[in-house]
Design a protein around this motif. Structure first.
Motif, PDB file in Angstrom:
ATOM      1  N   ASP A 158       1.321  19.566  -4.987  1.00 50.50           N
ATOM      2  CA  ASP A 158       0.876  19.291  -3.499  1.00 50.50           C
ATOM      3  C   ASP A 158       0.016  19.489  -3.520  1.00 50.50           C
ATOM      4  OD1 ASP A 158       2.842  20.618  -2.472  1.00 50.50           O
ATOM      5  OD2 ASP A 158       2.708  22.718  -2.558  1.00 50.50           O
ATOM      6  N   ALA A 159      -0.980  19.396  -4.867  1.00 52.09           N
ATOM      7  CA  ALA A 159      -3.029  18.404  -4.987  1.00 52.09           C
ATOM      8  C   ALA A 159      -2.595  17.328  -5.375  1.00 52.09           C
ATOM      9  CB  ALA A 159      -3.000  19.172  -6.092  1.00 52.09           C
ATOM     10  N   GLY A 160      -1.426  16.503  -5.593  1.00 56.50           N
ATOM     11  CA  GLY A 160      -1.399  15.004  -5.445  1.00 56.50           C
ATOM     12  C   GLY A 160      -0.745  14.057  -6.512  1.00 56.50           C
ATOM     13  N   ALA A 161      -0.956  15.064  -7.780  1.00 52.39           N
ATOM     14  CA  ALA A 161       0.172  14.325  -8.569  1.00 52.39           C
ATOM     15  C   ALA A 161       1.103  13.915  -9.071  1.00 52.39           C
ATOM     16  CB  ALA A 161       0.410  15.675 -10.019  1.00 52.39           C
ATOM     17  N   GLY A 210      -3.120   4.605 -13.827  1.00 52.98           N
ATOM     18  CA  GLY A 210      -3.455   6.495 -13.420  1.00 52.98           C
ATOM     19  C   GLY A 210      -3.872   6.991 -14.567  1.00 52.98           C
ATOM     20  N   LEU A 211      -4.244   8.386 -13.977  1.00 53.20           N
ATOM     21  CA  LEU A 211      -5.273   9.439 -14.874  1.00 53.20           C
ATOM     22  C   LEU A 211      -4.564  10.601 -15.178  1.00 53.20           C
ATOM     23  CD1 LEU A 211      -8.734   9.010 -14.594  1.00 53.20           C
ATOM     24  CD2 LEU A 211      -7.951  11.140 -13.155  1.00 53.20           C
ATOM     25  N   ILE A 212      -4.830  10.718 -16.327  1.00 50.96           N
ATOM     26  CA  ILE A 212      -4.262  11.797 -17.376  1.00 50.96           C
ATOM     27  C   ILE A 212      -5.188  13.444 -16.416  1.00 50.96           C
ATOM     28  CG2 ILE A 212      -2.899  13.343 -18.618  1.00 50.96           C
ATOM     29  CD1 ILE A 212      -2.430  10.752 -19.501  1.00 50.96           C
ATOM     30  N   ALA A 213      -5.292  13.990 -15.965  1.00 48.86           N
ATOM     31  CA  ALA A 213      -6.198  15.061 -15.926  1.00 48.86           C
ATOM     32  C   ALA A 213      -5.367  16.355 -15.971  1.00 48.86           C
ATOM     33  CB  ALA A 213      -6.589  14.626 -14.285  1.00 48.86           C
ATOM     34  N   THR A 214      -5.495  17.253 -16.824  1.00 47.69           N
ATOM     35  CA  THR A 214      -7.028  17.428 -17.250  1.00 47.69           C
ATOM     36  C   THR A 214      -6.773  17.996 -19.134  1.00 47.69           C
ATOM     37  OG1 THR A 214      -7.292  19.387 -17.708  1.00 47.69           O
ATOM     38  CG2 THR A 214      -8.626  18.051 -15.719  1.00 47.69           C
ATOM     39  N   GLY A 246      -0.002  15.072 -13.906  1.00 50.04           N
ATOM     40  CA  GLY A 246      -1.239  16.463 -13.582  1.00 50.04           C
ATOM     41  C   GLY A 246      -0.990  17.906 -15.395  1.00 50.04           C
ATOM     42  N   VAL A 247      -2.094  17.719 -15.762  1.00 50.48           N
ATOM     43  CA  VAL A 247      -1.651  18.860 -16.610  1.00 50.48           C
ATOM     44  C   VAL A 247      -2.270  19.706 -17.224  1.00 50.48           C
ATOM     45  CG1 VAL A 247      -2.617  16.743 -18.318  1.00 50.48           C
ATOM     46  CG2 VAL A 247      -0.459  18.542 -19.566  1.00 50.48           C
ATOM     47  N   GLY A 248      -1.966  20.934 -17.508  1.00 56.72           N
ATOM     48  CA  GLY A 248      -3.000  22.460 -17.996  1.00 56.72           C
ATOM     49  C   GLY A 248      -2.701  23.468 -17.004  1.00 56.72           C
ATOM     50  N   GLY A 249      -2.246  24.299 -17.534  1.00 56.04           N
ATOM     51  CA  GLY A 249      -1.355  25.363 -17.403  1.00 56.04           C
ATOM     52  C   GLY A 249      -0.268  25.655 -15.931  1.00 56.04           C
ATOM     53  N   PRO A 261       0.997  -0.339 -18.779  1.00 56.94           N
ATOM     54  CA  PRO A 261       0.316   0.526 -17.659  1.00 56.94           C
ATOM     55  C   PRO A 261      -0.639   1.525 -18.651  1.00 56.94           C
ATOM     56  CG  PRO A 261       2.044   0.668 -17.024  1.00 56.94           C
ATOM     57  CD  PRO A 261       2.464   0.147 -17.957  1.00 56.94           C
ATOM     58  N   LEU A 262      -2.099   0.963 -18.300  1.00 59.64           N
ATOM     59  CA  LEU A 262      -2.985   1.870 -18.568  1.00 59.64           C
ATOM     60  C   LEU A 262      -3.163   3.527 -18.318  1.00 59.64           C
ATOM     61  CD1 LEU A 262      -4.516   1.346 -22.172  1.00 59.64           C
ATOM     62  CD2 LEU A 262      -6.367   0.198 -20.815  1.00 59.64           C
ATOM     63  N   LEU A 263      -3.458   4.014 -18.798  1.00 57.89           N
ATOM     64  CA  LEU A 263      -4.316   5.116 -17.959  1.00 57.89           C
ATOM     65  C   LEU A 263      -5.330   6.115 -18.953  1.00 57.89           C
ATOM     66  CD1 LEU A 263      -1.417   5.098 -17.350  1.00 57.89           C
ATOM     67  CD2 LEU A 263      -1.227   7.303 -17.243  1.00 57.89           C
ATOM     68  N   VAL A 264      -6.740   7.065 -18.260  1.00 56.07           N
ATOM     69  CA  VAL A 264      -7.307   7.514 -19.029  1.00 56.07           C
ATOM     70  C   VAL A 264      -7.135   9.304 -18.915  1.00 56.07           C
ATOM     71  CG1 VAL A 264      -9.920   7.544 -18.687  1.00 56.07           C
ATOM     72  CG2 VAL A 264      -9.118   5.621 -18.398  1.00 56.07           C
ATOM     73  N   LYS A 265      -7.521   9.537 -19.800  1.00 57.21           N
ATOM     74  CA  LYS A 265      -7.405  11.064 -19.659  1.00 57.21           C
ATOM     75  C   LYS A 265      -8.239  11.838 -19.615  1.00 57.21           C
ATOM     76  CE  LYS A 265      -5.083  15.227 -21.997  1.00 57.21           C
ATOM     77  NZ  LYS A 265      -3.830  15.577 -22.701  1.00 57.21           N
ATOM     78  N   ILE A 266      -9.246  12.489 -19.210  1.00 57.31           N
ATOM     79  CA  ILE A 266     -10.342  12.825 -18.426  1.00 57.31           C
ATOM     80  C   ILE A 266     -10.139  14.089 -19.535  1.00 57.31           C
ATOM     81  CG2 ILE A 266     -11.018  11.252 -16.963  1.00 57.31           C
ATOM     82  CD1 ILE A 266     -10.779  13.719 -14.709  1.00 57.31           C
ATOM     83  N   ALA A 267     -11.376  14.949 -19.399  1.00 56.39           N
ATOM     84  CA  ALA A 267     -11.652  16.643 -19.337  1.00 56.39           C
ATOM     85  C   ALA A 267     -11.845  17.251 -18.298  1.00 56.39           C
ATOM     86  CB  ALA A 267     -12.937  16.628 -20.384  1.00 56.39           C
ATOM     87  N   PRO A 268     -11.242  18.526 -18.490  1.00 55.34           N
ATOM     88  CA  PRO A 268     -11.973  19.680 -17.473  1.00 55.34           C
ATOM     89  C   PRO A 268     -12.944  20.231 -17.055  1.00 55.34           C
ATOM     90  CG  PRO A 268     -10.846  21.093 -19.042  1.00 55.34           C
ATOM     91  CD  PRO A 268     -10.557  19.494 -19.243  1.00 55.34           C
TER      92      PRO A 268
END
Length: 348
Positions: free
Chosen positions: A318-321, A247-251, A303-306, A219-226
């Protein structure tokens, strides 16, 4: 509370209070712990998860992972399971070895439960990480590998730079994270622009297919900036859909300085680099929520960040992660936070 009042105080004083020196000493200590499997097993029973989940075709023993940047070189790879993590992401690693940005380059903003870093992808290179992973063997939990662009590589040659790292590390990773969002490598965030991201992700996706011994590929995921606008995030999502990204890694960290405690505002303004921790909590969750709404939940999100408290993790889910990662939260609260989140998730 005991960890925060006692253990954290001691750990923060290591290396004369220099955060990077303390970080390296803790990693080396964990590396020694990882060499004693019975100790890791015993700790995993205390801090570890109880409920498995499968995301983008990978079976995770727990939903809480260690974010990239904590153990760039895999020094403590075999110990993280004992800290309660259900997966670990090493790196970010680059094709070429590089020392990173000049020191000092890491600062804690304790009143804000935040960290500012301008590390600059300091690592020994993809080939060295491959040698380490070959020597250590599997960590006992899924392994993600974050890959990025070398500082010496022109943006125009970024695709081959990423592709080299993917080839060198293929066979070790349960997933690859394509880091195009660190603020500490000049020109890197420009790779989030639709045309450049389309080329990069397209080539890496073709590479994973070519390297796969059997389908499905890694699997290939992309990590994006907030710091991306909703429109820019939507364009990233279109690229992900076009190339069947897993998938996506945010953020990642933010260049913003909002949400700092008044005691830290001056320091935050004076320090360059990416900000993580409590000030990022709300924005990271907003991005995850936006991605979930835009894709109808079809694209798995880490979901990552804070994520500093159990409630932060639950709200991220709950936000969907589908999964969450800790970094600053682990620095400030240690294994007890991992255990608390695991128990809360297992109880749902």
């Amino acid at each position: 509370m005991v960890y925060r009042q006692l253990a954290r105080t001691v750990l923060f004083r290591l290396g004369g209070g220099d955060p990077e020196t303390a970080h390296e000493r803790v990693l080396n200590g964990l590396g020694r712990l990882g060499a004693v499997p019975p100790a890791v097993d015993a700790l995993a029973k205390v801090f570890g998860p109880r409920r498995e989940r499968t995301v983008f075709g990978v079976r995770f023993p727990g939903a809480v992972g260690l974010g990239a940047g904590m153990d760039k070189r895999g020094v403590a790879l075999r110990a993280w399971r004992g800290m309660g993590f259900g997966f670990v992401e090493v790196g970010t690693v680059t094709r070429h070895p590089q020392p990173g940005n000049p020191k000092p380059r890491l600062r804690r903003l304790v009143a804000s439960e935040a960290i500012i870093n301008r590390m600059g992808f300091n690592n020994h290179g993809a080939d060295a990480l491959a040698a380490t992973l070959r020597e250590l063997g599997p960590p006992g939990i899924p392994l993600g590998i974050s890959i990025g662009k070398s500082k010496v590589t022109p943006v125009a040659e970024a695709v081959e730079d990423y592709r080299y790292s993917l080839r060198a590390l293929h066979g070790f990773a349960d997933y690859f994270a394509v880091n195009v969002s660190s603020p500490n490598t000049p020109g890197l965030r420009g790779l989030q622009d639709r045309a450049q991201l389309d080329e990069l992700v397209g080539e890496l996706r073709r590479e994973t297919l070519a390297l796969a011994d059997a389908l499905p590929p890694t699997p290939l995921l992309v990590k994006i900036a907030p710091d991306l606008t909703d429109h820019a995030v939507a364009e990233v999502l279109q690229v992900c859909a076009d190339h069947r990204v897993a998938g996506l890694i945010a953020t990642n960290t933010t260049l913003g300085r909002g949400g700092l405690d008044p005691a830290d505002v001056r320091a935050g303004e004076d320090e360059a680099g990416g900000l993580s921790g409590r000030p990022l909590t709300e924005r990271a969750r907003e991005v995850v929520s936006f991605v979930t709404a835009e894709t109808g939940g079809a694209l798995p999100v880490i979901g990552v960040g804070g994520i500093m408290r159990t409630d932060d993790a639950l709200r991220m889910f709950d936000a969907g992660a589908s999964l969450v990662q800790l970094y600053s939260g682990f620095v400030y609260s240690g294994p007890p936070l991992v255990r608390a989140v695991n128990r809360a998730v297992d109880g749902r």
